[in-house]
Scaffold this active site. Structure first.
Site, PDB file in Angstrom:
ATOM      1  N   GLN A 125       0.840  -1.196   0.000  1.00  0.00           N
ATOM      2  CA  GLN A 125       0.000   0.000   0.000  1.00  0.00           C
ATOM      3  C   GLN A 125       0.874   1.244   0.000  1.00  0.00           C
ATOM      4  O   GLN A 125       1.764   1.375   0.841  1.00  0.00           O
ATOM      5  CB  GLN A 125      -0.897   0.002   1.241  1.00  0.00           C
ATOM      6  CG  GLN A 125      -1.870   1.170   1.287  1.00  0.00           C
ATOM      7  CD  GLN A 125      -2.564   1.264   2.615  1.00  0.00           C
ATOM      8  OE1 GLN A 125      -1.995   0.917   3.640  1.00  0.00           O
ATOM      9  NE2 GLN A 125      -3.792   1.742   2.623  1.00  0.00           N
ATOM     10  N   GLU A 244     -13.545  -2.456   3.990  1.00  0.00           N
ATOM     11  CA  GLU A 244     -13.201  -3.548   4.885  1.00  0.00           C
ATOM     12  C   GLU A 244     -13.907  -3.379   6.218  1.00  0.00           C
ATOM     13  O   GLU A 244     -13.409  -2.718   7.118  1.00  0.00           O
ATOM     14  CB  GLU A 244     -11.678  -3.614   5.073  1.00  0.00           C
ATOM     15  CG  GLU A 244     -11.191  -4.684   6.032  1.00  0.00           C
ATOM     16  CD  GLU A 244     -11.612  -6.098   5.671  1.00  0.00           C
ATOM     17  OE1 GLU A 244     -11.240  -6.997   6.414  1.00  0.00           O
ATOM     18  OE2 GLU A 244     -12.334  -6.319   4.682  1.00  0.00           O
ATOM     19  N   ASN A 376      -7.346   5.451  16.698  1.00  0.00           N
ATOM     20  CA  ASN A 376      -8.572   5.407  17.493  1.00  0.00           C
ATOM     21  C   ASN A 376      -9.117   6.805  17.791  1.00  0.00           C
ATOM     22  O   ASN A 376     -10.319   6.970  17.993  1.00  0.00           O
ATOM     23  CB  ASN A 376      -8.333   4.601  18.771  1.00  0.00           C
ATOM     24  CG  ASN A 376      -8.354   3.098  18.476  1.00  0.00           C
ATOM     25  OD1 ASN A 376      -8.352   2.691  17.320  1.00  0.00           O
ATOM     26  ND2 ASN A 376      -8.393   2.290  19.526  1.00  0.00           N
TER      27      ASN A 376
END
Lengths: 390, 385
Positions: A125, A244, A376
Site C-alpha cells: 500500500q 473492509e 482510534n
C-alpha cells in the site's frame, strides 16, 4: 431473537473449519498465533484458500467472489481468526483487488486480478507519507505526466510488509493546482522493480521490521497503470477504506488468544498455586471476557442489520473497542508470562512455552492496532460526527 | 441468528415510551419519588391498561405470558424516562417466584392481582450487614411465623404483601408470603440513593405462609438472575437518555464564547460514553436472548449469563453516571436536573439484587471463566486449532 446459527449457516461454518483447520498446515497456524508468520506462510495459506474459493469471497463473482450473506461473511472472518490462520493479504484482497475490479480497465482486470487473488503478485500500500498519516489530503508525492508515462517523485512510509512487495498501489498528486487538496490525486499501479525505487525497512518497537519506507526518484510508470480516471484517486481511496468492515473487531483473534491465555494460566505457577486460580488474574480475565461477549453481540447486531439491508454506522466503534480489547488481552498475556515474557528473541526452551516467550514482543507490537487503519482518535472523531452529531 | 426486535416488540417499546413520557416531563422522577406513593399513580394506571403489569404472568392467570424480550423493551422504555413505577421489583420479580414456587392456590390468588396492577408485592431478601449470597438469618418457626430484619426492601411502604426469604428449622431456605398488615411488623421507611422509597422491615413472630413446600434456592437463583438481566434493560434506557441529554448539552452550552462541542477532549469523552453504552446494549440484548433460549428449552447457563451481563452493564453504568454528571458541569450536580436523577438511578441499579460485587465474585469463581467466550450458542466447541 435467536442466538443459534441456522442449520445452513452451521453447515457453512463447519465447511470453513474443515478447510481452515484441515487444509492449512498446522505449523503455519502455529507460527501465526505466535506472531511469527513468514512471507511463505502467508503465500501458502492464501493459495490454499484460493484453491477452495475462500481467498477473495468479497470480490465480484466473475473474479472469484462468492456472493455471501452478511452472516456468512461474519463467520468467515471470525473462523479465520479463531483458527489462527494468517489473514489473507489485506492489500491484495481487501484493497487493490476490489478497486481494480470496480474501477480498473478490462486489461488491468485480466492482468492483475487472478494473480492478486492467488498472491502471485504481492501488493503493497502506498498511501501514508511522513506528513500525511490519517489525513491523506496532505499527500506530497507527485506523478507528472510525461508522454505515455507518469514520473513519480516523493516518499511513502509505514508500508506494512513492503519488504515483500512486488507491486505497489500509489496515491500520488497528478494535479498540484487542484482547488481542494483531496482533488488532483490519482491511483497508480507501480512495479516495485522499476528503476528509481528505493525501499528501507523501519525497525519497530518490538525489534521487528514489518514496515518500510519507499523513496521515488524520477520513477517512470506507463499511463496504462492509472486506475480509473486521472485526479479521481481520492474517491477510489475512500471506496477502499470503507470496504473492509468484516472482522474489524477481530473477535475471532481475541477468542483464540483468550483460550491460549486461559490454558497457559493453568500451567503457570505462582507462589499460591496456578495463576488460573489467582483472584486478580481472574478478575482481569473476566473483564476481557465480558467485553468480548459484548463485542461479539454488537457484531451480531451489525450483521443482522445488514442482513436486512440496513447499513450500520458502528464500524468505527468495532474498530475502537475491538482493538482496545485485543491490546488488553496482550497486556494480560504478558503479565501472565511474567519475566519469561521479557525474552524478546530466544531459542532457549521455556517451561511456560513459546507463546510466553513472545508475549512482551507481541504486547509491544500490538500497540499498532490503535494507530493504524485510522487511529482510534480518528475513529472517535468519526463517531462524534456521524453518530452523535457533535 | 438475530438480535433484533420484531415489529411487535418495537411497537411495545414505542407505546411504553410515549405513555411513560407523557407522565414524566422534566423533573418527573423528582416529583414521582417525592410523592407519598413514590411513583406516579397516573402512569401506573396507564401501565396496567397497557397490560405491562401482566407481562410476566401466564395467560392462565390473566397475564400476557410474554417473554424476556418484552420485559427488556418495557423496562428499557421505563429507564429512558427514569420512571419509578415498581414494574420489576413489585410485579415481575414476585410473579416469577410465585409461578415457580407457589401452590396452585397461591398462584391462582396472587398472579391475577399482580397482572391487573391492583397489588404490588415487595421481595425482602437482603439483610443488613449480611452478604446477599448467604442463607438468610431470618428464621421461620414450625408454625411458619417469621423473625428477622430485612433491609433494604424497595417500595415496602406501598406493598400489600411481602415475599420474605427465611430459613426453617431444618435449615432449608424458603420464600414466605406475608400480609403487610400482619402482626409483628415494624417498618422504618427511608429513601434510596436514587430517591426511590425503601425500608427496613423487622418481623417478630409475624404470621406467614410458605410458598409451596420445596427448597427455594434454585427458584431464587433463577428469579434473581432474571431480575439482574431485566434491570440491565432499565440501565440501557437510562444511559441512552443520559447520553442524549449530554450530547444536547455539549451542543448548546457555551463556554469562552463557543459551544462545549468545539472542545475535542469533551467530545472524545462523550464518544467513549456512547461506545460503552452501545456495547452494554449488546450485552443486555444478548443476555435477554439467552434467557429466551433457556425458556425455549435450550441448554444455557442462565445465572452465569446474568452475572456476566450484570457486571458488564453495572460497570458501564457507573462510568456513564459519572461522565454524564461531569460533562454537565455544575448543572449535573443539582437535584433539579434530570441528568442527576438518571445518574443516581444508574448507581442504585449497580447495587440491586445483590449488587455488582457479589455478581462479579460469582462470575470470577465460575469454571466458565477459563473457556473462550462466544455469544453464539454452541459455537465454543472445536474453536481452537
Amino acid at each position: 431473537m435467536d442466538l443459534e446459527l441456522s442449520p445452513a449457516d452451521r453447515e457453512f461454518r463447519d465447511g470453513l473449519r474443515e478447510v481452515f483447520l484441515g487444509k492449512i498446515p498446522e505449523d503455519v497456524r502455529r507460527r501465526s498465533t505466535l506472531g511469527r508468520t513468514t512471507r511463505e506462510d502467508i503465500v501458502t495459506s492464501q493459495r490454499v484458500l484460493n484453491q477452495h474459493g475462500l481467498a477473495v469471497p468479497h470480490w465480484p463473482r466473475e473474479w472469484g467472489g462468492r456472493g455471501w450473506t452478511p452472516t456468512q461473511s461474519h463467520l468467515y472472518s471470525a473462523e479465520l481468526q479463531r483458527a489462527g490462520i494468517p489473514q489473507p493479504l489485506a492489500f491484495n484482497v481487501s484493497m487493490v483487488g476490489p478497486i481494480i475490479a470496480e474501477f480498473g480497465s478490462a486489461e488491468q482486470k485480466r492482468k492483475f486480478l487472478p494473480a492478486t487473488a492467488n498472491l502471485d503478485i504481492w501488493w503493497s500500500q502506498g498511501f501514508s507519507e511522513p506528513e500525511a498519516g490519517s489525513d491523506l489530503a496532505g499527500l506530497r508525492t507527485t506523478a507528472r505526466r510525461d508522454g505515455d508515462h507518469y514520473v513519480l517523485n516523493g516518499q511513502k512510509t509505514w508500508t506494512t510488509l513492503g519488504q515483500y512487495g512486488d507491486w505497489m498501489f500509489v496515491l500520488a498528486r497528478t494535479d498540484p493546482d487542484a482547488p481542494r487538496k483531496q482533488q488532483g490525486l490519482s491511483f497508480l499501479l507501480l512495479d516495485l522493480n522499476t528503476p528509481g525505487v528505493e525501499r528501507r525497512p523501519i525497525r519497530l518497537i518490538d525489534g521487528s521490521a514489518e514496515v518500510n519506507e519507499f523513496f521515488f526518484d524520477d520513477v517512470r510508470l506507463p499511463v496504462e497503470n492509472l486506475v480509473g480516471e486521472e485526479n479521481k484517486g481520492w474517491s477510489y481511496a475512500k471506496f477502499l477504506l470503507g470496504n473492509e468492515r468484516n472482522g474489524i473487531a477481530q473477535i475471532g483473534a481475541s477468542q483464540r488468544i483468550y483460550a491460549d491465555l486461559a490454558a497457559a494460566a493453568t500451567r503457570r505457577p505462582t507462589e499460591d498455586g496456578p495463576l488460573a486460580g489467582d483472584p486478580q488474574f481472574r478478575a482481569a480475565l473476566h473483564r476481557v471476557k465480558t467485553t468480548l461477549l459484548a463485542l461479539e453481540a454488537t457484531q451480531l447486531r451489525v450483521t443482522a442489520a445488514s442482513e436486512n439491508g440496513k447499513a450500520s454506522p458502528v464500524s468505527s466503534l468495532l474498530k475502537l473497542e475491538g482493538t482496545q480489547a485485543l491490546q488488553e488481552l496482550s497486556l494480560l498475556r504478558m503479565r501472565a508470562a511474567g519475566s519469561d515474557g521479557m525474552l524478546l528473541d530466544t531459542e532457549a526452551p521455556l517451561p511456560s512455552g513459546e507463546a510466553a516467550a513472545v508475549s512482551a514482543a507481541q504486547y509491544l507490537n500490538l500497540r499498532k492496532l490503535s494507530i493504524f487503519g485510522g487511529s482510534n482518535e480518528i475513529q472517535r472523531g468519526v463517531i462524534a460526527k456521524t453518530i452523535l452529531g457533535l | 441468528m438475530n438480535l433484533e426486535f420484531t415489529d411487535d416488540q418495537r411497537l411495545l417499546f414505542e407505546t411504553v415510551d410515549q405513555a411513560v413520557g407523557r407522565g414524566y416531563p422534566a423533573g418527573g422522577r423528582a416529583a414521582a419519588t417525592g410523592s407519598e406513593l413514590g411513583w406516579s399513580d397516573q402512569v401506573w394506571q396507564t401501565l396496567g391498561e397497557l397490560g405491562l403489569t401482566g407481562l410476566t404472568v401466564s395467560a392462565d392467570h390473566d397475564g400476557a405470558g410474554a417473554g424476556p424480550v418484552e420485559v427488556y423493551t418495557s423496562l428499557a422504555a421505563m429507564g429512558k424516562h427514569a420512571a419509578a413505577e415498581p414494574l420489576l421489583d413489585g410485579v415481575y420479580l414476585p410473579s416469577w417466584l410465585i409461578a415457580e414456587l407457589g401452590t396452585a392456590e397461591q398462584a391462582g390468588q396472587l398472579l391475577p392481582q399482580l397482572a391487573a396492577g391492583s397489588t404490588t408485592i415487595a421481595v425482602a431478601h437482603a439483610e443488613p450487614g449480611r452478604p446477599w449470597g448467604l442463607a438468610p438469618a431470618t428464621t421461620a418457626a414450625a408454625d411458619g411465623s417469621l423473625t428477622g430484619v430485612k433491609s433494604p426492601v424497595r417500595n415496602a411502604d406501598q406493598a400489600d404483601r411481602f415475599l420474605v426469604t427465611a430459613v426453617d428449622e431444618t435449615g432449608r431456605t424458603g420464600v414466605y408470603l406475608v400480609e403487610a398488615t400482619a402482626g409483628g411488623i415494624t417498618r422504618a421507611d427511608g429513601r434510596a440513593a436514587d430517591w426511590g422509597h425503601t425500608s427496613q422491615v423487622e418481623f417478630a413472630g409475624t404470621p406467614a405462609a410458605r410458598l409451596g413446600d420445596g427448597a427455594a434456592d434454585a427458584a431464587l437463583r433463577m428469579a434473581f438472575s432474571r431480575a439482574r438481566v431485566a434491570i440491565t434493560a432499565e440501565a440501557i434506557g437510562l444511559m441512552e437518555a443520559g447520553l442524549a441529554m449530554t450530547v444536547e448539552y455539549l451542543k448548546t452550552r457555551k463556554q469562552f464564547g463557543v459551544p462545549l462541542a468545539t472542545f475535542q477532549a469533551l467530545v472524545h469523552r462523550a464518544v467513549d460514553v456512547y461506545s460503552r453504552v452501545e456495547l452494554a446494549r449488546s450485552m443486555a440484548l444478548w443476555a435477554t436472548a439467552v434467557i429466551e433460549a433457556h425458556d425455549n428449552g435450550g441448554a444455557v447457563d442462565l445465572p452465569g449469563t446474568a452475572d456476566d451481563a450484570f457486571v458488564f452493564v453495572a460497570d458501564v453504568a457507573t462510568a456513564v453516571a459519572e461522565e454524564i454528571v461531569q460533562l454537565h458541569g455544575g448543572i449535573g450536580m443539582t437535584y433539579e436536573s434530570d441528568v442527576a436523577h438518571h445518574a443516581a438511578r444508574l448507581i442504585a441499579i449497580t447495587e440491586s439484587f445483590g449488587g455488582v460485587s457479589s455478581a462479579r465474585r460469582r462470575a470470577i469463581a465460575s469454571e466458565a471463566l477459563l473457556v473462550a467466550p462466544s455469544a453464539l450458542l454452541g459455537n465454543a466447541t472445536s474453536a481452537a486449532p
